[in-house]
Structure formats: structure tokens, C-alpha cells
Design a protein around this motif. Structure first.
Motif, PDB file in Angstrom:
ATOM      1  N   MET A 184     -40.969  12.662  -4.300  1.00 37.58           N
ATOM      2  CA  MET A 184     -41.535  11.411  -4.800  1.00 37.58           C
ATOM      3  C   MET A 184     -42.936  11.218  -4.221  1.00 37.58           C
ATOM      4  O   MET A 184     -43.209  11.597  -3.088  1.00 37.58           O
ATOM      5  CB  MET A 184     -40.677  10.224  -4.363  1.00 37.58           C
ATOM      6  CG  MET A 184     -39.291  10.211  -4.938  1.00 37.58           C
ATOM      7  SD  MET A 184     -38.457   8.702  -4.411  1.00 37.58           S
ATOM      8  CE  MET A 184     -36.757   9.132  -4.748  1.00 37.58           C
TER       9      MET A 184
ATOM     10  N   ARG B 288     -46.283   6.255  -3.537  1.00 35.15           N
ATOM     11  CA  ARG B 288     -45.929   4.977  -4.176  1.00 35.15           C
ATOM     12  C   ARG B 288     -44.422   4.891  -4.443  1.00 35.15           C
ATOM     13  O   ARG B 288     -43.787   3.881  -4.147  1.00 35.15           O
ATOM     14  CB  ARG B 288     -46.710   4.830  -5.492  1.00 35.15           C
ATOM     15  CG  ARG B 288     -46.312   3.654  -6.347  1.00 35.15           C
ATOM     16  CD  ARG B 288     -47.159   3.565  -7.594  1.00 35.15           C
ATOM     17  NE  ARG B 288     -48.537   3.210  -7.284  1.00 35.15           N
ATOM     18  CZ  ARG B 288     -48.933   1.972  -6.998  1.00 35.15           C
ATOM     19  NH1 ARG B 288     -48.072   0.989  -6.993  1.00 35.15           N
ATOM     20  NH2 ARG B 288     -50.183   1.724  -6.716  1.00 35.15           N
ATOM     21  N   GLU B 289     -43.860   5.996  -4.971  1.00 33.04           N
ATOM     22  CA  GLU B 289     -42.420   5.992  -5.282  1.00 33.04           C
ATOM     23  C   GLU B 289     -41.572   5.898  -4.015  1.00 33.04           C
ATOM     24  O   GLU B 289     -40.542   5.229  -3.996  1.00 33.04           O
ATOM     25  CB  GLU B 289     -42.045   7.259  -6.057  1.00 33.04           C
ATOM     26  CG  GLU B 289     -42.557   7.260  -7.486  1.00 33.04           C
ATOM     27  CD  GLU B 289     -42.507   8.639  -8.129  1.00 33.04           C
ATOM     28  OE1 GLU B 289     -42.438   8.694  -9.344  1.00 33.04           O
ATOM     29  OE2 GLU B 289     -42.551   9.656  -7.389  1.00 33.04           O
ATOM     30  N   ASN B 290     -42.045   6.550  -2.962  1.00 31.80           N
ATOM     31  CA  ASN B 290     -41.342   6.445  -1.691  1.00 31.80           C
ATOM     32  C   ASN B 290     -41.281   4.998  -1.215  1.00 31.80           C
ATOM     33  O   ASN B 290     -40.227   4.508  -0.835  1.00 31.80           O
ATOM     34  CB  ASN B 290     -42.049   7.294  -0.627  1.00 31.80           C
ATOM     35  CG  ASN B 290     -41.402   8.659  -0.439  1.00 31.80           C
ATOM     36  OD1 ASN B 290     -40.349   8.776   0.183  1.00 31.80           O
ATOM     37  ND2 ASN B 290     -42.029   9.678  -0.993  1.00 31.80           N
TER      38      ASN B 290
ATOM     39  N   SER C 104     -36.660  -0.569  -5.703  1.00 35.87           N
ATOM     40  CA  SER C 104     -36.152  -0.130  -6.997  1.00 35.87           C
ATOM     41  C   SER C 104     -34.643   0.093  -6.944  1.00 35.87           C
ATOM     42  O   SER C 104     -33.960  -0.122  -7.939  1.00 35.87           O
ATOM     43  CB  SER C 104     -36.920   1.081  -7.513  1.00 35.87           C
ATOM     44  OG  SER C 104     -36.400   2.261  -6.992  1.00 35.87           O
TER      45      SER C 104
ATOM     46  N   ARG D 252     -30.760   9.951  -7.193  1.00 40.62           N
ATOM     47  CA  ARG D 252     -32.205   9.816  -7.029  1.00 40.62           C
ATOM     48  C   ARG D 252     -32.784  10.689  -5.944  1.00 40.62           C
ATOM     49  O   ARG D 252     -33.990  10.955  -5.946  1.00 40.62           O
ATOM     50  CB  ARG D 252     -32.551   8.346  -6.784  1.00 40.62           C
ATOM     51  CG  ARG D 252     -32.077   7.484  -7.948  1.00 40.62           C
ATOM     52  CD  ARG D 252     -32.453   6.061  -7.791  1.00 40.62           C
ATOM     53  NE  ARG D 252     -33.889   5.891  -7.701  1.00 40.62           N
ATOM     54  CZ  ARG D 252     -34.490   4.739  -7.835  1.00 40.62           C
ATOM     55  NH1 ARG D 252     -33.786   3.670  -8.092  1.00 40.62           N
ATOM     56  NH2 ARG D 252     -35.786   4.650  -7.724  1.00 40.62           N
TER      57      ARG D 252
ATOM     58  N   TYR E 226     -39.078   2.693  -3.280  1.00 42.18           N
ATOM     59  CA  TYR E 226     -37.658   3.043  -3.357  1.00 42.18           C
ATOM     60  C   TYR E 226     -36.697   1.918  -2.939  1.00 42.18           C
ATOM     61  O   TYR E 226     -35.781   1.589  -3.694  1.00 42.18           O
ATOM     62  CB  TYR E 226     -37.417   4.307  -2.531  1.00 42.18           C
ATOM     63  CG  TYR E 226     -36.042   4.899  -2.651  1.00 42.18           C
ATOM     64  CD1 TYR E 226     -35.711   5.727  -3.716  1.00 42.18           C
ATOM     65  CD2 TYR E 226     -35.055   4.644  -1.703  1.00 42.18           C
ATOM     66  CE1 TYR E 226     -34.456   6.280  -3.835  1.00 42.18           C
ATOM     67  CE2 TYR E 226     -33.785   5.190  -1.810  1.00 42.18           C
ATOM     68  CZ  TYR E 226     -33.494   6.017  -2.875  1.00 42.18           C
ATOM     69  OH  TYR E 226     -32.237   6.558  -2.989  1.00 42.18           O
TER      70      TYR E 226
END
Lengths: 333, 283
Positions: A96, A99-101, A107, B194, A104
Motif C-alpha cells: 500500500m 496514503r493507503e497505509n 477505512s 486486505r 487503513y
């Protein structure tokens, strides 16, 4: 100390962890205040990481209890405790982006996208990585990865942040820099930080209070200056900073190397005075470190500020060592 | 091969030369021979290939092969994933036992396994006889001599192949990453979908490729357990070579499989580095 919300007070009651016959954590009682920066300091095998893992919910406890704001959390699984955690080696998700980390934790809680974007933006700013949002973790330096891990763990505004030797992988110069950043971030977010380290400098420079652990027990608990100025045991005196040990009148005293005055033989002027000869001297820029042989004692370490001048005592020179009464701290037996 | 700065031939090549000749003569040569036959027999031209568009039986065979291979690959990889997961999370002594069981099944000859399945699941096999004796069924269940039989045999054979690359990719995962996901509030299922599954993707792709490619050439299992009713490419090629002597058709089908495998590898290499796929672990 600034605290957000009402959560973040931890109470460890007679916390114990045994593996078979081995006791890793032995009857630890500890109150951690809201918004406090508390460090668990000890050598490896002292139980500090085990305590942190029990707080996080990754280790069962053998007996005792952990209370968060007065309620027991030992039955609560790790993902329901809402504690942020920064791991040794960061444990970022390698597939990831930054930003995705950071997004997380929000989300997985299924927060609306607008809220996630806003919050991630704030976090990126907090750790000054806004320009790196689209990088993958392995495209960043250790220090940057460490800040991503911190932002990710703080993103969902946890009442408590657990940090497991987060600076262990950084080189010394960077470590000092990140210590200052970490302290600054702690003050800005007001979260309770529980920090595990074996590095005494880290503990001294960042903590509100330090717990010195040895063999699963609390050796001593106090503010950094408390512990440094008034160690109660030989272990505390030698693990946090350096100490010389004096044996007088059936008691043991700890004496810090920088609290000893060094003068040429016959020039010493204090109630506490011993004579010796210089074994070695090492130059460290700001300080000169002497080893002095004193009859009837182990070699005594003395630190002298180099700028004071007066010249360096030569190896083999006869010297007097003296110190003020208050400098020698009597230790518990 | 020769660098411009060094016009002299590296003497190392002399050592490798016999093996290069061997590989050329016994491997590359025959492959070109097959390709050559496919465009020259019975007459020069692409007649063998255009037959693909006109012959219903050829299309049917290819379709059967593809369908069986895809189903077998999916089932093998899913089963392999579960087994690898159990192995990674078992204590070390237990994991070693599981690995040796896996390898034992890996090493047993495909013929032995195939006939074992017949004895177990055939019309007069242990399972059908047992169920009939117990009065649970009145007529034997048709496990064998059909596509189900072929799939049972192939999946059983392929599972160990699926487990090994997946196991390698699971072992390379840092356990703290999973802990991190939990500490950040993700449930077990969220963590799996995920974090865990994406991190084992390379292993899954490697396993699927390996299983699928081996499946394409399966001969014994479809021939025995399919009982002649599940005609797949390998068996059909053998019939063309040995019985009907239509070498051109056989060579065309062999070439088709070869190109299919190469195309598959090329496609995969566009998405991920094949080195990481077959190395199992990501650096």
C-alpha cells in the motif's frame, strides 16, 4: 500535558505473565496518567515488550488485570482496544502507498471518504510527509517509514499509543532528530504514549516518567531527573547513566562520574576525599573521561568538562578525588 | 555472447559446449521438428491449424481440456492455500510432519494414485460397496469414468504443487504486519482480505501457473479415470501419433499447447516479475 477526550488512563494491577516455569512479568502494578509519556526501560528479557504486548492484546495475561479508564480490557481483542501501535521495524503494509497505509485504520472502520481524506491530509502534515503520499514504503528512508508508522497509528485518534522500540533501526544522528519530533508530536496530540526501549538516552530525553524494569519487576519508577539524581538500587544507578559505587559504614552509595572533583594530590578540599593515581584518560570533545585507581576500591570513573581547562592529568599522576555530601546517593540494600 | 572488448572466445564456453549441443540436439531440435511437422504433414501449409476452425471434435477436445484444467487449478490452489495456511500457523514439529506427509503424496507415482482412486471410488470400489451395504444408496454413484473422476485424480495430484509456492510466500510475511492490521482495528477477515491475501499474491500466481501448465499435459489421469469419455489434448495427441498416424494434427496440438504456455508466461510477466513469482518470496 494536554489531553483530548476522557480516555487514556491505564491501570495495570498485579499484572503477571508466565511461560511455564519462567516468569516474564512479575506482579507489576502501574498507573499511567492520561496524556503521559511513559517509558518502559530495561535490558532484553526484562519484560518490557511482554507488558506492551499484553496492553496491545497480542499476549494473554496469566493473572492480574488491565484497566482503561477503570474498565477491564483483558477480554477485549486487540482490534477492539483502539490502541495505536508503532512496531519495531515499522510493520508498514508493503503493498500500500503511504496514503493507503495511513488511511487503513479509518477505512477498516468504514468511515466516509471525505472524512478519511481530510484526516489523512492532517496526519501527513503532522509528520511532514505530504509530498510522499503516493510512495510505497520501500521507496522511503527508515526515518520516513517511521513517521508513516506513527501517522498510521495516530490517524484514528487512539486514547493510547504503544511504541515498541520504534527508533531501533535508525542510525544515531537520525535517532536524536526523531526523538525531538516524537516529543513534539506527543505534545501536540495529547495522547497517552507508552514507549518501550532499552536505550537510556531515549528514555531520559522524551519521557514524563520512566519505569526501570529488571527480570519482570519494576526496579524503580519516577521522572527522568528523579531516577538520575536519586537511584534507589545499584541496577537503576548503573542502567540509567553511569555510576561509581562506594561502600561506607555497611551501606552502598552511588556516585555519578561528573559529580567528582579531580585535583592534583594535596589540593583537594572537601570532607569526602580519597587519593589515587590516573589509570587512563580519554578525550571526548566536551568531556575528559578519567579512570582513577584508588586503593581498596574498583577503578573510579571521573568525568571532567574539557572547557574548564587546568590541563589534563597525565597517566600515572597522583590525584585527589572529592565530592559534596549530597552527590553520593545511598542505595537500598 | 562475445563482448566487443574481448574478441577471443571465453574458454568457459568449451566446458559448456557439450551440454549446449545435448540440449540443442535432444530438446530444441525435436521442438522445431514438431513445429515443422505441424506445417508440412500431410501437405505443406497451415491446413492443420485451420482445421481448428472447421473441426467440431478438435474444438470440443480443446474446450474440455481448458475447462478441466481451469477447474482443477482453481480447486487445487484454494485447497493448497488452506493447507499452506495451516502449515505456517502450526508449531514447528507439527509443520515438519505435515511437510513430510505432503512430500510423500508428492512422490507416489501417478499410476499408483490413479488406480488407487479406481479401487476406492469405482463402481465396485470400497466407497460404493460400503454405502450400498449400509443401505444408503441403491445404485453405485458414478465417481469415476467421467469428468468428476478426472478432476478428483488431478486435484489430488496437483495439491502439493500448489502448496509449496504458497507456503514460501506465506513464510516470507512479517508477522508484525498482521499484528499491525489488528492493532489498527481491522477484524480477522479484513486483515486477511486486505493484507494477508495481497501479500501472498505472488505465491498464488506461481501456484496457479505451475498447476495449470502441468495440467495441460496430463495424460494418465484423464485416460484412466475418464474412461475414454473425457478426451483431453494429451490423450488425443497420443491417439493421433500411435493409432490414426495423423502426425500433422498431433504436432499442431503440441505446438498449440507450447504457444499457449509461452503466451501465459508472457502475459504474467507483464503484470509481475516472474523471478519473484518463482522465487516465491518478495525481497
Amino acid at each position: 500535558m494536554t489531553a483530548l477526550g476522557t480516555s487514556g488512563t491505564l491501570h495495570l494491577k498485579s499484572l503477571t505473565k508466565r511461560y511455564g516455569a519462567f516468569t516474564a512479568v512479575d506482579n507489576v502494578d502501574l498507573q499511567i496518567q492520561r496524556g503521559e509519556f511513559l517509558t518502559l526501560l530495561g535490558p532484553s528479557g526484562s519484560g518490557k515488550t511482554t507488558i506492551l504486548m499484553m496492553l496491545a492484546g497480542f499476549q494473554d495475561i496469566t493473572s492480574g488485570d488491565i484497566l482503561l479508564d477503570g474498565r477491564s480490557i483483558v477480554q477485549t481483542p486487540a482490534e477492539k482496544r483502539n490502541f495505536g501501535m508503532v512496531f519495531q521495524g515499522y510493520a508498514l503494509f508493503p503493498h500500500m502507498s503511504v496514503r493507503e497505509n495511513i488511511a487503513y485504520p479509518l477505512s477498516v472502520r468504514k468511515r466516509p471518504k471525505a472524512e478519511i481524506d481530510a484526516r489523512v491530509g492532517e496526519m501527513l502534515e503532522l509528520v511532514r510527509l505530504t509530498d510522499f503520499a503516493h510512495r510505497l514504503p520501500n521507496e522511503m528512508s527508515g526515518g520516513q517509514q517511521q513517521r508513516v508508522a506513527l501517522a498510521r497509528a495516530l490517524c484514528f485518534a487512539p486514547p493510547v499509543l504503544l511504541l515498541d522500540e520504534p527508533l531501533g533501526a535508525l542510525d544515531k544522528k537520525l535517532r536524536v532528530e526523531v526523538q525531538a519530533q516524537l516529543k513534539d508530536i506527543h505534545q501536540r496530540v495529547g495522547t497517552t504514549f507508552v514507549y518501550v526501549t532499552h536505550d537510556q538516552e531515549e528514555a531520559l530525553s522524551m519521557s514524563d516518567r520512566i519505569v526501570i524494569l529488571q527480570q519482570g519487576r519494576i526496579e524503580q519508577l519516577g521522572t527522568p531527573s528523579d531516577l538520575y539524581q536519586r537511584p534507589r538500587t545499584a541496577f537503576a544507578a548503573s542502567f540509567l547513566g553511569k555510576s561509581n559505587f562506594l561502600h561506607r559504614d555497611g551501606a552502598t552509595y552511588a556516585l555519578r562520574p561528573e559529580k567528582i572533583d579531580l585535583s592534583p594530590a594535596g589540593k583537594g578540599s572537601n570532607a569526602n576525599l580519597v587519593s589515587g593515581t590516573v589509570l587512563s584518560v580519554t578525550y571526548f570533545g566536551s568531556q575528559l573521561k578519567y579512570q582513577i585507581a584508588v586503593p581498596g576500591m574498583e577503578a573510579v570513573e571521573v568525568d571532567v568538562d574539557a572547557w574548564r581547562g587546568g590541563g589534563t592529568m597525565a597517566v600515572g599522576a597522583d590525584v585527589d578525588l572529592s565530592w559534596a555530601d549530597a552527590a553520593a546517593v545511598r542505595l537500598d540494600e | 555472447m562475445i563482448a566487443p572488448a574481448r574478441p577471443a572466445l571465453n574458454p568457459g564456453w568449451i566446458l559448456v559446449l557439450p551440454f549446449l549441443l545435448l540440449v540443442g540436439a535432444l530438446f530444441i531440435g525435436p521442438i522445431f521438428n514438431v513445429l515443422w511437422i505441424s506445417v508440412t504433414d500431410p501437405e505443406p501449409g497451415l491446413g492443420n491449424y485451420t482445421a481448428l476452425f472447421t473441426s467440431g471434435s478438435l474444438v470440443k477436445i480443446l474446450w474440455t481440456t481448458l475447462r478441466v484444467c481451469v477447474i482443477c487449478t482453481v480447486i487445487s490452489v484454494i485447497l493448497g492455500y488452506c493447507i499452506a495456511y495451516a502449515m505456517v500457523h502450526a508449531a514447528e514439529a507439527k509443520r515438519n510432519k505435515m511437510l513430510s506427509l505432503l512430500l510423500v503424496s508428492f512422490w507416489i507415482s501417478v499410476l499408483v494414485r490413479t488406480f488407487s482412486w479406481l479401487m476406492l471410488l469405482g463402481r465396485n470400489g470400497v466407497v460404493n460397496n460400503g454405502l450400498e451395504a449400509l443401505g444408503i444408496i441403491s445404485a453405485p454413484i458414478g465417481f469415476m469414468r467421467n469428468e468428476l473422476g478426472v478432476l478428483i485424480g488431478m486435484v489430488h495430484y496437483m495439491v502439493p504443487y500448489a502448496v509449496l509456492p504458497i507456503l514460501a510466500s506465506m513464510q516470507s510475511i512479517d508477522g508484525r504486519v498482521v499484528q499491525a492490521s489488528r492493532s489498527l482495528g481491522a477484524t480477522g477477515a479484513q486483515t486477511f482480505w486486505r493484507v494477508y491475501l495481497p501479500l501472498t499474491r505472488a505465491g498464488v500466481v506461481a501456484a496457479a501457473l505451475l498447476v495449470f501448465i502441468i495440467n495441460l499435459g496430463f495424460y494418465v489421469i484423464p485416460a484412466v479415470l475418464g474412461g475414454g469419455k473425457v478426451l483431453m489434448v494429451a490423450e488425443y495427441i497420443s491417439v493421433q501419433v500411435l493409432v490414426t498416424l495423423q502426425w500433422g494434427t498431433a504436432a499442431m496440438l503440441a505446438a498449440l499447447i507450447l504457444f499457449g504456455v509461452l503466451a501465459l508466461l508472457f502475459l504474467m510477466s507483464r503484470f509481475m516479475k516472474l523471478g519473484t513469482v518463482f522465487g516465491g518470496a518478495k525481497a
